[in-house]
Write a protein that holds these residues in place. Sequence first.
Motif, PDB file in Angstrom:
ATOM      1  N   ILE A 174       0.866  -1.177   0.000  1.00 45.84           N
ATOM      2  CA  ILE A 174       0.000   0.000   0.000  1.00 45.84           C
ATOM      3  C   ILE A 174       0.902   1.227   0.000  1.00 45.84           C
ATOM      4  CG2 ILE A 174      -1.782   1.242   1.294  1.00 45.84           C
ATOM      5  CD1 ILE A 174      -2.473  -1.587   2.539  1.00 45.84           C
ATOM      6  N   LEU A 175       0.824   2.012  -1.084  1.00 48.21           N
ATOM      7  CA  LEU A 175       1.807   3.080  -1.299  1.00 48.21           C
ATOM      8  C   LEU A 175       1.434   4.399  -0.639  1.00 48.21           C
ATOM      9  CD1 LEU A 175       2.675   2.414  -5.066  1.00 48.21           C
ATOM     10  CD2 LEU A 175       3.534   1.282  -3.002  1.00 48.21           C
ATOM     11  N   GLY A 176       0.936   4.328   0.575  1.00 52.44           N
ATOM     12  CA  GLY A 176       0.738   5.542   1.362  1.00 52.44           C
ATOM     13  C   GLY A 176      -0.606   6.239   1.167  1.00 52.44           C
ATOM     14  N   ASP A 177      -0.837   7.257   1.996  1.00 51.21           N
ATOM     15  CA  ASP A 177      -2.080   8.030   2.017  1.00 51.21           C
ATOM     16  C   ASP A 177      -3.307   7.155   2.272  1.00 51.21           C
ATOM     17  OD1 ASP A 177      -0.513  10.220   1.699  1.00 51.21           O
ATOM     18  OD2 ASP A 177      -1.412  10.915  -0.175  1.00 51.21           O
ATOM     19  N   VAL A 178      -3.196   6.401   3.352  1.00 58.04           N
ATOM     20  CA  VAL A 178      -4.323   5.603   3.840  1.00 58.04           C
ATOM     21  C   VAL A 178      -5.320   6.511   4.568  1.00 58.04           C
ATOM     22  CG1 VAL A 178      -4.830   3.983   5.724  1.00 58.04           C
ATOM     23  CG2 VAL A 178      -3.158   3.378   3.977  1.00 58.04           C
ATOM     24  N   ILE A 179      -4.800   7.572   5.202  1.00 59.69           N
ATOM     25  CA  ILE A 179      -5.636   8.438   6.049  1.00 59.69           C
ATOM     26  C   ILE A 179      -6.097   9.698   5.297  1.00 59.69           C
ATOM     27  CG2 ILE A 179      -4.626   7.616   8.213  1.00 59.69           C
ATOM     28  CD1 ILE A 179      -2.889  10.226   8.184  1.00 59.69           C
ATOM     29  N   ASP A 180      -6.936  10.488   5.995  1.00 57.39           N
ATOM     30  CA  ASP A 180      -7.448  11.789   5.517  1.00 57.39           C
ATOM     31  C   ASP A 180      -8.455  11.645   4.356  1.00 57.39           C
ATOM     32  OD1 ASP A 180      -5.832  12.804   7.442  1.00 57.39           O
ATOM     33  OD2 ASP A 180      -4.305  13.589   6.085  1.00 57.39           O
ATOM     34  N   ARG A 181      -9.197  12.709   4.173  1.00 49.11           N
ATOM     35  CA  ARG A 181     -10.223  12.854   3.134  1.00 49.11           C
ATOM     36  C   ARG A 181     -11.440  11.954   3.338  1.00 49.11           C
ATOM     37  NH1 ARG A 181      -7.447  16.153  -0.326  1.00 49.11           N
ATOM     38  NH2 ARG A 181      -5.362  15.529  -0.964  1.00 49.11           N
ATOM     39  N   GLU A 231     -13.927   8.585   4.967  1.00 46.33           N
ATOM     40  CA  GLU A 231     -14.761   8.471   6.169  1.00 46.33           C
ATOM     41  C   GLU A 231     -14.091   7.735   7.330  1.00 46.33           C
ATOM     42  OE1 GLU A 231     -15.688   6.986   3.190  1.00 46.33           O
ATOM     43  OE2 GLU A 231     -16.687   8.751   2.350  1.00 46.33           O
ATOM     44  N   LYS A 232     -13.311   6.695   7.037  1.00 38.98           N
ATOM     45  CA  LYS A 232     -12.813   5.843   8.123  1.00 38.98           C
ATOM     46  C   LYS A 232     -11.295   5.662   8.088  1.00 38.98           C
ATOM     47  CE  LYS A 232     -17.028   3.116   8.691  1.00 38.98           C
ATOM     48  NZ  LYS A 232     -17.605   1.758   8.633  1.00 38.98           N
ATOM     49  N   PRO A 233     -10.575   6.769   8.191  1.00 41.12           N
ATOM     50  CA  PRO A 233      -9.113   6.677   8.059  1.00 41.12           C
ATOM     51  C   PRO A 233      -8.445   5.836   9.152  1.00 41.12           C
ATOM     52  CG  PRO A 233      -9.764   8.875   8.790  1.00 41.12           C
ATOM     53  CD  PRO A 233     -11.018   8.169   8.371  1.00 41.12           C
ATOM     54  N   ILE A 234      -8.905   5.987  10.386  1.00 42.83           N
ATOM     55  CA  ILE A 234      -8.214   5.282  11.466  1.00 42.83           C
ATOM     56  C   ILE A 234      -8.620   3.806  11.512  1.00 42.83           C
ATOM     57  CG2 ILE A 234      -7.939   5.168  13.983  1.00 42.83           C
ATOM     58  CD1 ILE A 234      -6.225   7.351  12.668  1.00 42.83           C
ATOM     59  N   ASP A 235      -9.882   3.495  11.233  1.00 46.25           N
ATOM     60  CA  ASP A 235     -10.285   2.079  11.112  1.00 46.25           C
ATOM     61  C   ASP A 235      -9.417   1.390  10.054  1.00 46.25           C
ATOM     62  OD1 ASP A 235     -12.239   2.398  12.966  1.00 46.25           O
ATOM     63  OD2 ASP A 235     -13.929   2.352  11.566  1.00 46.25           O
ATOM     64  N   LEU A 236      -9.249   2.075   8.947  1.00 52.50           N
ATOM     65  CA  LEU A 236      -8.476   1.508   7.845  1.00 52.50           C
ATOM     66  C   LEU A 236      -7.008   1.321   8.245  1.00 52.50           C
ATOM     67  CD1 LEU A 236      -8.359   0.671   4.860  1.00 52.50           C
ATOM     68  CD2 LEU A 236      -8.103   3.080   4.272  1.00 52.50           C
ATOM     69  N   LEU A 237      -6.441   2.341   8.847  1.00 48.57           N
ATOM     70  CA  LEU A 237      -5.039   2.260   9.262  1.00 48.57           C
ATOM     71  C   LEU A 237      -4.838   1.161  10.308  1.00 48.57           C
ATOM     72  CD1 LEU A 237      -2.168   3.314   9.177  1.00 48.57           C
ATOM     73  CD2 LEU A 237      -2.853   5.166  10.721  1.00 48.57           C
ATOM     74  N   GLU A 238      -5.726   1.083  11.276  1.00 46.35           N
ATOM     75  CA  GLU A 238      -5.606   0.036  12.300  1.00 46.35           C
ATOM     76  C   GLU A 238      -5.728  -1.356  11.685  1.00 46.35           C
ATOM     77  OE1 GLU A 238      -8.382   1.082  15.645  1.00 46.35           O
ATOM     78  OE2 GLU A 238      -6.540   0.684  16.765  1.00 46.35           O
ATOM     79  N   TYR A 239      -6.639  -1.500  10.733  1.00 49.28           N
ATOM     80  CA  TYR A 239      -6.799  -2.795  10.063  1.00 49.28           C
ATOM     81  C   TYR A 239      -5.486  -3.208   9.392  1.00 49.28           C
ATOM     82  CZ  TYR A 239      -8.320  -6.339   6.770  1.00 49.28           C
ATOM     83  OH  TYR A 239      -8.424  -7.516   6.059  1.00 49.28           O
ATOM     84  N   ILE A 240      -4.882  -2.256   8.684  1.00 46.21           N
ATOM     85  CA  ILE A 240      -3.642  -2.556   7.955  1.00 46.21           C
ATOM     86  C   ILE A 240      -2.516  -2.926   8.921  1.00 46.21           C
ATOM     87  CG2 ILE A 240      -1.849  -1.520   6.492  1.00 46.21           C
ATOM     88  CD1 ILE A 240      -4.240   0.090   5.185  1.00 46.21           C
ATOM     89  N   THR A 241      -2.460  -2.242  10.064  1.00 49.51           N
ATOM     90  CA  THR A 241      -1.376  -2.538  11.019  1.00 49.51           C
ATOM     91  C   THR A 241      -1.448  -3.990  11.506  1.00 49.51           C
ATOM     92  OG1 THR A 241      -2.637  -1.894  12.996  1.00 49.51           O
ATOM     93  CG2 THR A 241      -1.368  -0.168  11.914  1.00 49.51           C
ATOM     94  N   LYS A 242      -2.641  -4.570  11.458  1.00 47.24           N
ATOM     95  CA  LYS A 242      -2.812  -5.929  11.995  1.00 47.24           C
ATOM     96  C   LYS A 242      -2.606  -7.025  10.960  1.00 47.24           C
ATOM     97  CE  LYS A 242      -6.068  -4.178  15.408  1.00 47.24           C
ATOM     98  NZ  LYS A 242      -7.480  -3.770  15.464  1.00 47.24           N
ATOM     99  N   GLN A 243      -2.412  -6.657   9.703  1.00 53.51           N
ATOM    100  CA  GLN A 243      -2.262  -7.666   8.648  1.00 53.51           C
ATOM    101  C   GLN A 243      -0.774  -7.909   8.394  1.00 53.51           C
ATOM    102  OE1 GLN A 243      -5.316  -8.849   7.955  1.00 53.51           O
ATOM    103  NE2 GLN A 243      -5.988  -7.162   9.265  1.00 53.51           N
ATOM    104  N   SER A 244      -0.319  -9.112   8.693  1.00 51.94           N
ATOM    105  CA  SER A 244       1.109  -9.395   8.537  1.00 51.94           C
ATOM    106  C   SER A 244       1.516  -9.476   7.071  1.00 51.94           C
ATOM    107  CB  SER A 244       1.471 -10.692   9.259  1.00 51.94           C
ATOM    108  OG  SER A 244       0.675 -11.742   8.745  1.00 51.94           O
ATOM    109  N   ASN A 245       0.549  -9.642   6.169  1.00 48.71           N
ATOM    110  CA  ASN A 245       0.890  -9.731   4.744  1.00 48.71           C
ATOM    111  C   ASN A 245       0.533  -8.454   3.983  1.00 48.71           C
ATOM    112  OD1 ASN A 245      -1.823 -10.228   5.090  1.00 48.71           O
ATOM    113  ND2 ASN A 245      -1.959 -11.754   3.460  1.00 48.71           N
ATOM    114  N   MET A 246       0.400  -7.362   4.725  1.00 52.71           N
ATOM    115  CA  MET A 246       0.252  -6.054   4.078  1.00 52.71           C
ATOM    116  C   MET A 246       1.397  -5.165   4.532  1.00 52.71           C
ATOM    117  SD  MET A 246      -3.818  -5.257   4.218  1.00 52.71           S
ATOM    118  CE  MET A 246      -4.987  -6.483   3.581  1.00 52.71           C
ATOM    119  N   GLU A 247       1.874  -4.329   3.605  1.00 50.58           N
ATOM    120  CA  GLU A 247       2.973  -3.443   3.962  1.00 50.58           C
ATOM    121  C   GLU A 247       2.670  -2.032   3.480  1.00 50.58           C
ATOM    122  OE1 GLU A 247       6.821  -4.976   3.124  1.00 50.58           O
ATOM    123  OE2 GLU A 247       7.788  -3.028   3.446  1.00 50.58           O
TER     124      GLU A 247
END
Length: 219
Positions: A32-39, A41-57
Motif C-alpha cells: 500500500i503506497l501511502g495516504d491511507v488516512i485523511d479525506r 470516512e474511516k481513516p483510522i479504522d483503515l489504518l488500524e486494520y492494515i497494522t494488523k495484517q502481517s501480509n500487508m505493507e
Amino acid sequence: MQYVLSDLHGKYEGFMTLLDKIGFGDSDKMYILGDVIDRGEKPIDLLEYITKQSNMELILGNHEEMFLSYLSRGKNSTMDLWVDNLGGTTLQQYERLSQERRNNVLDYLQSTDLYKMVGNFILVHAGINISDSKDSTVEKIMESQKKDDLLWIRSDFYRRSAFAGRTVIFGHTPTSVLHDKNYIWFDEKYGDKIGVDCGAAYGGKIGCLRLDDMREFYV
Ligand SMILES: [Mn+2]
C-alpha cells in the motif's frame, strides 16, 4: 500473488470490497503506497486494520507524514493547516482510541519505509527525483533521495524518464491528471512507470495492480 495499490484515503469499505474481489488470502502480499488516512470516512479504522495484517505493507505517504509531524509538534504549529483542511476526521478518530491503540498506530507508522524495491519494481508514494546522478547505481540513487521528493514530487518525476530496466510504481498524483481517466496509468512514452492512484478520494476508483501478471482490478 503480489498486489499494489495506493491512496485509499479512508475508504475502508471499498478496500474490503476490493480484497474480496481479488480473493486476497494469507499467502498473498499487498503493498500500500501511502495516504491511507485523511479525506475519506474511516481513516483510522483503515489504518488500524492494515497494522494488523502481517501480509500487508504500508509505504509512507505525505498524509501519514503530516499526521506524524502534527503529533510530534502539537497544535498551534504550521500543521494546523493539515488539521483544518484534511486531517480533522483522522485526528478525531485517533483521539478516540485508547493510549495503547494510539501507540500501536504510531509505532507502526514510524516503522514504515519511504520506498521498497521488489524485483524490478520500485514502490514509492509520489515518485523519485532523478537529477544528475545518472552514472550511479539505482540503489545509490534511491538511497540519496530526499524525503520530500519521495512524498511530494509530481511532474518533475512523471513527465521525465526514470530508470532503464526498472518500473517505478507510484500513487499521490491521481491518474485522472495523468491520462484523464480513473484507471491505472502506464507511462507509454518512457515505459518505466505506473501510476495507481485512481482517485478513490475524489469520486474515482480504487485501482489495484497484480504484479505477477499485471492484471488490474477496480472497485
Ligand atoms: Mn499523497
